[in-house]
Write an enzyme that holds these catalytic residues in place. Structure first.
Site, PDB file in Angstrom:
ATOM      1  N   HIS A 181     -63.579   0.501 128.796  1.00 58.06           N
ATOM      2  CA  HIS A 181     -62.819   0.870 129.983  1.00 58.06           C
ATOM      3  C   HIS A 181     -61.365   1.193 129.625  1.00 58.06           C
ATOM      4  O   HIS A 181     -60.775   0.565 128.739  1.00 58.06           O
ATOM      5  CB  HIS A 181     -62.843  -0.258 131.016  1.00 58.06           C
ATOM      6  CG  HIS A 181     -64.108  -0.325 131.811  1.00 58.06           C
ATOM      7  ND1 HIS A 181     -64.567   0.743 132.555  1.00 58.06           N
ATOM      8  CD2 HIS A 181     -65.009  -1.331 131.989  1.00 58.06           C
ATOM      9  CE1 HIS A 181     -65.699   0.396 133.156  1.00 58.06           C
ATOM     10  NE2 HIS A 181     -65.999  -0.840 132.830  1.00 58.06           N
ATOM     11  N   CYS A 237     -61.815   5.955 130.417  1.00 54.54           N
ATOM     12  CA  CYS A 237     -61.153   6.624 131.534  1.00 54.54           C
ATOM     13  C   CYS A 237     -59.644   6.650 131.320  1.00 54.54           C
ATOM     14  O   CYS A 237     -59.083   5.800 130.628  1.00 54.54           O
ATOM     15  CB  CYS A 237     -61.467   5.893 132.841  1.00 54.54           C
ATOM     16  SG  CYS A 237     -63.206   5.877 133.310  1.00 54.54           S
TER      17      CYS A 237
END
Length: 376
Positions: A181, A237
């Site tokens: 992430h 991301c």
């Protein structure tokens, strides 16, 4: 008068107030006894726990948003005795080629991923079997490791990043791959064009915080000497400028590109003469995909990692421009193939594919992306 002491945990220099008997390091949280003369346990430089970060030096303040904003590395005096720390396992510093691969699935979390550990396993295979990296030149951090110091916690990732560049010389080829992430947060020191710092999320980010782009740049970009090359592959991301490199390649769908200069005259984000290049899964305001679409079965991978490995394997000697195009086209083709048809297709496609994912290229110096070959 303040004096310098080495941290008993990570080896950083600490500036110690005269009255301090013990001091806590803001990087590794180890408590060092400043009364008893420090006896170094340092082993040969193949032992990455003892890597000395001379480029960080004394007096460095902590990174905004990293959990200790505005607090120097030296904390106020502490009266409790130093806590014993278990020895860390070692990974050798192997010469000309070296790689750090971090895969975080966040198992047992509601936001868990299924493909990050698969990603780093595939990247290791590519580096060893196709690109000639020796097995012992690769350090891999995942939740599957039995060694507690190879779990991708914030502290372990920080130490591994320092290991990656330790003793780096001209001719060395370094690789940093992260799959997990990513996030963005307010930029407190005003060095960002968009007002946000990009960051990677370690396994323990909920309690320890993220690793922001300022710190990543300071640790593995700034020390890079002339003649050395760093390639980062960041499958997360909001990762477009997560290495804080000065130049971003802006390319349209036809393959035409320009270099966007993101330099800030108040902050130097370049190297010490080497070249740093980063492929990121998406732009700073985009999300990246964790999917089974590329494998044709239930095995999940990061879209960006899979497309990178596929392009490098299929076309040896390809240029950076060709690689960026191949990755972008592969992700577009898969998304196009996954799109639904039918009465409610427009609504579902908007929900599932409303955010585009365009791989990004950023560098420490400008070059012709269609003539410069990828060399590792």
């Amino acid at each position: 008068m303040a004096r310098r002491e080495r941290c008993s945990g990570c080896g950083l220099y600490l500036m110690v107030p005269p009255e301090a008997q013990t001091i806590r390091c803001a990087v590794c949280q180890a408590i060092t006894n400043t009364i008893t003369p420090f006896t170094s346990n340092a082993r040969p430089n193949g032992h990455w726990i003892y890597v000395h970060d001379s480029f960080l030096g004394p007096g460095r303040t902590s990174y905004p948003g990293s959990g200790t904003y505005g607090i120097p590395y030296v904390y106020a005096p502490h009266q409790r005795p130093p806590q014993p720390r278990p020895p860390l396992s070692f990974v050798s510093v192997h010469g000309r080629k070296r790689a750090l691969l971090c895969g975080v699935n966040y198992q047992s979390k509601s936001y868990r991923l299924g493909g990050s550990i698969n990603d780093v396993k595939c990247m290791r295979y590519l580096l060893v079997e196709k690109l000639g990296f020796p097995n012992d030149s690769i350090l891999m951090l995942t939740e599957e490791e039995t060694d507690p110091f190879k779990i991708p916690t914030k502290q372990n990732i920080r130490k591994a990043l320092r290991w990656l560049v330790y003793g780096c010389q001209s001719g060395d080829s370094l690789v940093f791959h992260f799959s997990g992430h990513g996030t963005r947060q307010i930029d407190y020191n005003h060095d960002e064009v968009d007002g946000y710092d990009e960051a990677l999320c370690p396994l323990d980010h909920e309690t320890e915080g993220n690793i922001i782009d300022d710190e990543i740049n300071d640790t593995i970009v700034r020390p890079l000497p002339r003649g050395a090359t760093l390639l980062a592959i960041i499958d997360a991301c909001y990762s477009g400028t997560v290495l804080d490199l000065p130049y971003v390649c802006r390319m349209n769908k036809e393959g035409f590109y320009i270099w966007e200069d993101q330099r800030n005259p108040l902050f130097y984000k370049g190297t010490s003469g080497g070249i740093a290049i980063c492929f990121s899964a998406c732009d700073d305001n985009q999300n990246s995909a964790d999917t089974t679409a590329f494998t044709g079965n239930n095995t999940r991978t990061g879209a960006m990692t899979f497309s990178f490995i596929q392009a490098v394997q299929n076309e040896p000697g390809l240029t950076y421009g060709r690689l960026l195009n191949a990755m972008s086209n592969a992700i577009r083709d898969v998304k196009a193939g996954l799109r639904l048809t039918g009465p409610i297709a427009a609504l579902i496609n908007k929900v599932l594919f409303g955010t585009t994912q365009e791989p990004q290229l950023s560098t420490s110096e400008k070059f012709d992306i269609y003539s410069k070959q990828l060399v590792l």
